[in-house]
Design a protein around this motif. Structure first.
Motif, PDB file in Angstrom:
ATOM      1  N   PHE A   2       1.744  12.578  -9.477  1.00  0.00           N
ATOM      2  CA  PHE A   2       0.732  13.561  -9.137  1.00  0.00           C
ATOM      3  C   PHE A   2       1.196  14.826  -8.825  1.00  0.00           C
ATOM      4  CE2 PHE A   2      -2.722  10.565  -7.915  1.00  0.00           C
ATOM      5  CZ  PHE A   2      -3.271  10.489  -9.028  1.00  0.00           C
ATOM      6  N   GLU A   3       2.503  14.829  -8.074  1.00  0.00           N
ATOM      7  CA  GLU A   3       3.022  16.037  -7.731  1.00  0.00           C
ATOM      8  C   GLU A   3       3.825  16.729  -9.008  1.00  0.00           C
ATOM      9  OE1 GLU A   3       5.186  15.155  -4.375  1.00  0.00           O
ATOM     10  OE2 GLU A   3       3.730  15.796  -2.790  1.00  0.00           O
ATOM     11  N   ALA A  15       0.778  -1.361  -0.014  1.00  0.00           N
ATOM     12  CA  ALA A  15       0.046  -0.076   0.116  1.00  0.00           C
ATOM     13  C   ALA A  15       0.795   1.265  -0.082  1.00  0.00           C
ATOM     14  CB  ALA A  15      -1.238   0.005   1.326  1.00  0.00           C
ATOM     15  N   TYR A  16       1.875   1.140   0.851  1.00  0.00           N
ATOM     16  CA  TYR A  16       2.713   2.652   1.122  1.00  0.00           C
ATOM     17  C   TYR A  16       3.547   2.771  -0.220  1.00  0.00           C
ATOM     18  CZ  TYR A  16       6.316   5.676   2.966  1.00  0.00           C
ATOM     19  OH  TYR A  16       7.035   6.790   3.300  1.00  0.00           O
ATOM     20  N   GLU A  17       3.992   1.821  -0.944  1.00  0.00           N
ATOM     21  CA  GLU A  17       4.883   1.639  -2.245  1.00  0.00           C
ATOM     22  C   GLU A  17       4.018   2.210  -3.136  1.00  0.00           C
ATOM     23  OE1 GLU A  17       7.905  -1.353  -4.264  1.00  0.00           O
ATOM     24  OE2 GLU A  17       5.879  -2.317  -3.953  1.00  0.00           O
ATOM     25  N   HIS A  18       2.763   1.735  -3.463  1.00  0.00           N
ATOM     26  CA  HIS A  18       1.725   2.241  -4.436  1.00  0.00           C
ATOM     27  C   HIS A  18       1.321   3.618  -4.319  1.00  0.00           C
ATOM     28  CE1 HIS A  18       1.851  -2.104  -5.820  1.00  0.00           C
ATOM     29  NE2 HIS A  18       1.297  -1.462  -6.992  1.00  0.00           N
ATOM     30  N   LEU A  19       0.763   3.905  -3.109  1.00  0.00           N
ATOM     31  CA  LEU A  19       0.367   5.327  -2.741  1.00  0.00           C
ATOM     32  C   LEU A  19       1.537   6.469  -2.678  1.00  0.00           C
ATOM     33  CD1 LEU A  19      -1.796   4.299   0.155  1.00  0.00           C
ATOM     34  CD2 LEU A  19      -2.432   5.100  -2.101  1.00  0.00           C
ATOM     35  N   ASN A  20       2.959   5.910  -2.443  1.00  0.00           N
ATOM     36  CA  ASN A  20       4.020   7.009  -2.693  1.00  0.00           C
ATOM     37  C   ASN A  20       4.026   7.035  -4.204  1.00  0.00           C
ATOM     38  OD1 ASN A  20       5.154   8.349  -0.616  1.00  0.00           O
ATOM     39  ND2 ASN A  20       6.475   6.584  -0.051  1.00  0.00           N
ATOM     40  N   TYR A  78      -2.053  18.752  -7.290  1.00  0.00           N
ATOM     41  CA  TYR A  78      -2.124  18.694  -5.808  1.00  0.00           C
ATOM     42  C   TYR A  78      -3.064  18.083  -5.017  1.00  0.00           C
ATOM     43  CZ  TYR A  78       2.129  21.389  -7.314  1.00  0.00           C
ATOM     44  OH  TYR A  78       3.184  21.985  -7.864  1.00  0.00           O
ATOM     45  N   ILE A  79      -4.041  18.482  -5.343  1.00  0.00           N
ATOM     46  CA  ILE A  79      -5.467  17.677  -4.784  1.00  0.00           C
ATOM     47  C   ILE A  79      -5.178  16.274  -4.635  1.00  0.00           C
ATOM     48  CG2 ILE A  79      -7.863  17.577  -4.767  1.00  0.00           C
ATOM     49  CD1 ILE A  79      -8.013  20.482  -5.658  1.00  0.00           C
ATOM     50  N   ARG A  80      -4.986  15.779  -5.882  1.00  0.00           N
ATOM     51  CA  ARG A  80      -4.780  14.031  -6.022  1.00  0.00           C
ATOM     52  C   ARG A  80      -3.604  13.880  -5.005  1.00  0.00           C
ATOM     53  NH1 ARG A  80      -9.148  11.376  -7.160  1.00  0.00           N
ATOM     54  NH2 ARG A  80     -10.334  12.366  -8.886  1.00  0.00           N
TER      55      ARG A  80
END
Length: 411
Positions: A216-217, A205-210, A222-224
């Motif tokens: 996105f950045e 989870a941490y790997e994919h969200l990071n 920035y909202i995503r």
């Protein structure tokens, strides 16, 4: 140029009108096999035949042809605005306009896909997902690579919403093989991160969200990026790094004013902060955090079933039983078949001094349902309640079994 699209438009509008391919062929006066080829984009036939097919579907061929590029432009703009999480009214107005024009000019694959994407992203519970997915599956052979990616991506996330986790991941992995751009890749990584978090697989989870947050950045979305940060903070909750989670929530709240975030997004952050207080068993902190929210946020949260659920827990744990029962009534008024209903029933039974047997039965039923859905935050909460009940009855053998189960949870 539009042969594939014309075939898909004919098929979609025929299905929409509950007309069989044989019935339409007979109305137009052509062979069933010829119409089948036209629908699949294998034959364009002559213009008069195509116009006759459109007439039989109450559509104007030339108007539809002229509208195809206009529709594509509008759908592309709406896709971008949803991806960048523009304000909900802007999104809704655009979608209503597209749907209204499609009613006149003919339903097309892009129109159905953008409706699917909208329904999934905004979690529309009354949306006819199964019907739409079935229709889209019938025109998959005419989809572009990007359209196929959207189809599998949002089909996948729909399956996550109905908790069919394996199918969700299968579809998202197919969508990954149809990579079209970084923004799509980021959304898929985010969606997989949410699913892994739900399953308690915190490293994945941490790997994919990071990964999603970084992309996105890079694209100034920035909202995503903030939504990814909320999900990362939720991962910290799972691994019991409560201070880190609350620190991240507070940082996000401090910057949301400058980003003109929708009330739904602000409420999501606020709701997650309240969940954090519950998970650390600091129920007084729950109410202290709540007092920091402005009236607009509280008004919005009061229509959110998760917030009402969280508040019931906090009210019960701080012995505010009278208000707790009022919130239980509000929860029950939603009349939804949710796994957490059994936990609400437990609180009601406990306040009304029900028998130990009923309390055990309700908690065990709740545990079984939550376990099946991998709802780990609340599995943990229910296990603690079961342990407390067995402590009171001094049944130490059963207490030990549940204590072991609590210690063996994935995180």
């Amino acid at each position: 140029m539009f042969e594939n699209q014309i075939g898909a438009i004919i098929r979609l509008n025929r299905i929409q009108q509950n007309m069989s391919i044989r019935a339409l062929a007979e109305t137009v006066g052509i062979e069933y096999s010829q119409l089948s080829k036209i629908e699949r984009g294998l034959e364009f036939s002559n213009k008069l035949t195509i116009e006759s097919i459109f007439d039989a579907l109450d559509l104007n061929y030339q108007v539809t042809i002229d509208y195809i590029p206009i529709c594509a432009h509008k759908v592309k703009r709406l896709y971008h605005d949803m991806l960048y999480r523009k304000q909900k009214k802007i999104i809704t107005d655009q979608l209503n306009e597209i749907n209204s024009e499609a009613h006149t000019n003919g339903i097309s694959t892009p129109v159905l896909l953008i409706n699917l994407m909208h329904a999934v992203l905004y979690t529309e519970t009354e949306f006819p997902y199964e019907s739409l997915l079935s229709i889209l599956k019938k025109v998959e052979d005419s989809m572009s690579s990007f359209q196929k990616q959207l189809f599998y991506q949002y089909s996948g996330f729909y399956h996550y919403l109905k908790r069919d986790i394996e199918q969700a991941l299968n579809y998202l992995e197919i969508a990954e093989t149809l990579y079209t751009n970084d923004s799509s890749s980021a959304m898929i990584a985010y969606q997989k991160g949410i699913i892994y978090s739900y399953r308690g697989e915190t490293f994945e989870a941490y790997e994919h969200l990071n990964k999603a947050k970084y992309i996105f950045e890079q694209h100034h979305n920035y909202i995503r990026s903030i939504i990814c940060s909320v999900s990362l903070a939720n991962v910290f909750l799972l691994v019991e790094r409560f201070d880190k989670a609350m620190e991240m929530y507070q940082e996000l709240l401090n910057i949301y004013d400058g980003l003109l975030m929708d009330i739904e997004d602000v409420s999501m952050i606020c709701s997650s902060m309240l969940l954090g207080a519950l998970m650390v068993n600091d129920f007084n902190q729950f109410f202290k955090i709540e007092k920091k929210f402005d009236k607009e946020v509280i008004d919005h949260l009061n229509h959110n079933i998760n917030y009402i659920f969280y508040r019931i827990i906090a009210l019960y744990q701080t012995k505010q039983y009278k208000e707790c029962l009022l919130y239980i009534e509000r929860f029950e008024a939603f009349n939804l078949n949710l796994p957490r209903n059994h936990l609400i029933e437990y609180y009601k039974l406990k306040i009304n001094a029900a028998s130990q047997k009923r309390l055990y039965g309700t908690l065990k039923l709740n545990l079984k349902t939550l376990d099946k859905r991998h709802d780990y935050n609340f599995v943990k909460l229910v296990l603690k309640l079961i342990i407390k009940e067995y402590e009171a009855s001094k049944d130490y053998e059963t207490l030990y079994q549940y204590a072991m189960k609590l210690s063996q949870l994935k995180w």
